[in-house]
Structures are given as C-alpha cells and as structure tokens.
Scaffold this active site. Structure first.
Site, mmCIF file in Angstrom:
data_model
loop_
_atom_site.group_PDB
_atom_site.id
_atom_site.type_symbol
_atom_site.label_atom_id
_atom_site.label_comp_id
_atom_site.label_asym_id
_atom_site.label_seq_id
_atom_site.Cartn_x
_atom_site.Cartn_y
_atom_site.Cartn_z
ATOM 1 N N HIS A 1 0.798 -1.237 0.000
ATOM 2 C CA HIS A 1 0.000 0.000 0.000
ATOM 3 C C HIS A 1 0.834 1.293 0.000
ATOM 4 O O HIS A 1 0.622 2.189 -0.806
ATOM 5 C CB HIS A 1 -0.881 0.069 1.257
HETATM 6 C C1 BDR Z 1 -2.558 1.086 5.537
HETATM 7 O O1 BDR Z 1 -2.742 0.699 6.906
HETATM 8 C C2 BDR Z 1 -1.558 0.181 7.431
HETATM 9 O O2 BDR Z 1 -1.780 -1.077 7.983
HETATM 10 C C3 BDR Z 1 -0.590 0.059 6.304
HETATM 11 O O3 BDR Z 1 0.737 0.329 6.719
HETATM 12 C C4 BDR Z 1 -1.071 1.071 5.298
HETATM 13 O O4 BDR Z 1 -0.541 2.341 5.582
HETATM 14 C C5 BDR Z 1 -3.335 0.140 4.666
HETATM 15 O O5 BDR Z 1 -4.692 0.166 5.013
#
Ligand code: BDR
Ligand code: CA
Length: 315
Positions: A240
């Site tokens: 992500h």
């Molecule tokens: C986001 O939430 C966190 O768990 C990850 O690092 C990312 O920034 C994804 O939903």
C-alpha cells in the site's frame, strides 16, 4: 532536482517497502521519517524507523510524532497484520541512532518554512501529525510542495469496516482536517493499492538482487503474506504505502480523478472517506468550501512493478 520528501509513517511492513524505495530511488532525497502510532505503538514505530534506516543504509532524521488520535479512543495496533513488532516478528539489528528533539509536527513546520515550495510530505499512517502540524502553523498549507496520503477506500470496500480503511479509521478527525486544508493533496486509497501484489517470487528476486534491503523485506513479509492469504485468499502482499512515493516519481502509473474529500467522524460509517467529484454538487454540506484534491483510482500494475523492482534491484 531530487524530490525532497518527509515520510510520515507507522512502520509497518508495507511502510518498510516504502522506506526502502525512498532510500534507493536516485531522484528522492529522503529528509526525514516522522513517526506515528497505527500499525504499532509510537515507541515501537520510532524504534522501527531508526532500525530500518540503519539496516537499509539510509541517512535521514527521525522525528517522533503523536502517540494517539485527536478525539476518538485509540484503536489497538494492527499486530494481526504486521506482527507484534510491526515487522512480522523479524528482528532488525540494534542501532544507537536517536530521534531529533523536535516533535514530528514541529519538524514538519520547520522544514516546510525553511524550504517553501520544496518539501513533499508523504503520509502513510494515521494523519494525526498532519493535523497537528496544520494546527501549529496553518501557513504551511501554502508553502508545502505537495501532500500525498495513502489512506481511504473511495469506491473500493474498506479493510477495517465495509467502508473504512485503517489509516483513516485510526484518526477520522485528523483525516478530515487534512482533507479540508487548502493544500495540493493527492490521495492514494485502496482503489489504487489493491490491484498490486508482490509475490514470494518477487521477494526472492529482491533478496537475490539487493540483499541489504531485499533480505529483511523478504523475511518480514512472511507474516503479512499469511495475513493476506487468510483474509483475501491472495498469494502475496499489497505494498500500500509505496503508492504515495510512486505518485511522486512515476505519476503515469496511475489513473487520477479530481474532487473534494471529507471523512465520516461518527456513526456506523465512521472512518469512511467521502468523495465528491469536481463540478458535482450534492445536498451534503460536508464538502462546502473544500478544495478539489487528486484521487488515484487505479494503477498500471505493470508500470508500477517494473518501476519498483527496477529501482530496488539497481541499488
Ligand atoms: C494502511 O494501513 C496500514 O496497515 C498500512 O501500513 C497502510 O498504511 C493500509 O490500510
Ligand atoms: Ca502505514
């Protein structure tokens, strides 16, 4: 001119992939990691930031940020996604490095004022530091080069509730303040992150070609891959947070739309990111007076992958 970047992060496995990219990319000057709670506690996240920089051979300041959200009761860290230490239980070597004296918000305000028009902030955790920085000095909105946020699920379903994504869910009020500000902001929501999957084969390639970064990334990823297998049946992980940086270095890898953003701050849809396309009106007052931002709604997966692996494998 390299892109001068402050990465606001809650490291985090996908955060670690983003940190590696920021260090490896020849056109990025990573100024600082500013830390935030989220995937882990603030203390653990700050320790991870210092250790990741040292393990990956990066040189940047680390400024410690907020330990909890503005108004809601703090959610439990996402240890079921990233492991108790945030790095899939993988232990990075110890480091003597320490954070700077300034808080994350103070650091952001100082850096932006010292180099108006030059600093890009990529925020890939809950947005509490961003809201605090705006509160401390609202003038940074007109001085920052760009703000890029990984967060939200606009047309996609959420990963915490049917409508809420983790970074926005962890501090909906701070996210709403960040989206209301009149600064050049790009949102990288789940719509653009979910199409991209890094497989075990990809991670093996990284470990072979760039052992310094690839071997730790491969080791910490097993936990994350198992999580994605169990909740979504995926054979790999979703990186992500890398999207926020990729938007800066390879904007052609994304399909973007323009519109105003707001966040539901209470009720059953709390944490939902709301988007009103530019030029549209509605009976909702949530978007009144809000600027239009850029929202990344899809990704050219081939371009993204070849850019990421090209940059890391060339290192
Ligand atoms: C986001 O939430 C966190 O768990 C990850 O690092 C990312 O920034 C994804 O939903
Ligand atoms: Ca993150």
């Amino acid at each position: 001119m390299p892109h001068k970047i402050i990465l606001d992060t809650d490291p985090g496995i996908d955060d670690s992939f983003a940190i590696a990219y920021a260090i490896a990319h020849p056109d990025i000057e990573l100024i600082a990691l500013t830390t935030i709670y989220g995937n882990v506690t603030l203390e653990q996240g700050t320790e991870n930031a210092l250790k990741l920089l040292s393990a990956f051979g990066g040189k940047a300041d680390v400024a410690k940020g907020e330990s909890g959200p503005l108004s809601i009761e703090q959610n439990h860290p996402s240890d079921y996604v990233h492991g108790k230490n945030g790095l899939g239980e993988y232990e990075l070597p110890e480091t003597d490095a320490k954070p700077v004296e300034l808080s994350a918000a103070e650091y952001i305000v100082k850096a932006v004022n010292e180099a108006p028009g030059e600093i890009t902030i990529c925020a890939v955790g809950p947005l509490t530091n961003m809201a605090k920085a705006l509160e401390l000095d609202p003038s940074i909105a007109s001085k920052v080069k760009e703000v890029v946020v990984m967060g939200g699920a606009v047309f996609h379903v959420g990963n915490i509730t049917p409508v809420a994504e983790a970074n926005i869910w962890n501090d909906p009020h701070a996210a709403d303040i960040t989206f209301a500000a009149d600064w050049p902001l790009t949102l990288a929501p789940m719509d653009c992150t979910m199409p991209v999957i890094f497989t075990r084969e990809d991670l093996q390639l990284l470990a072979d070609e760039n052992p310094k970064m690839g071997a730790p990334l491969q080791a910490m990823s097993e936990f994350y891959i198992k999580f994605y297998r169990s909740v979504a049946g995926l054979h790999g992980l979703v990186p992500h947070d890398v999207m926020a940086l990729m938007w800066i270095t390879a904007p052609g890898a994304f399909h973007a739309r323009k519109g105003a953003l707001a966040v539901a701050t209470d009720g059953p849809a709390i944490g939902q990111t709301l988007f009103q396309a530019q030029g549209k009106t509605s009976l909702s007052t949530a978007f009144d007076g809000r600027p239009n931002h850029t929202v990344l709604v899809d990704t050219d997966v081939k371009m993204f992958r070849s850019n990421y692996f090209g940059v890391l494998c060339a290192k």
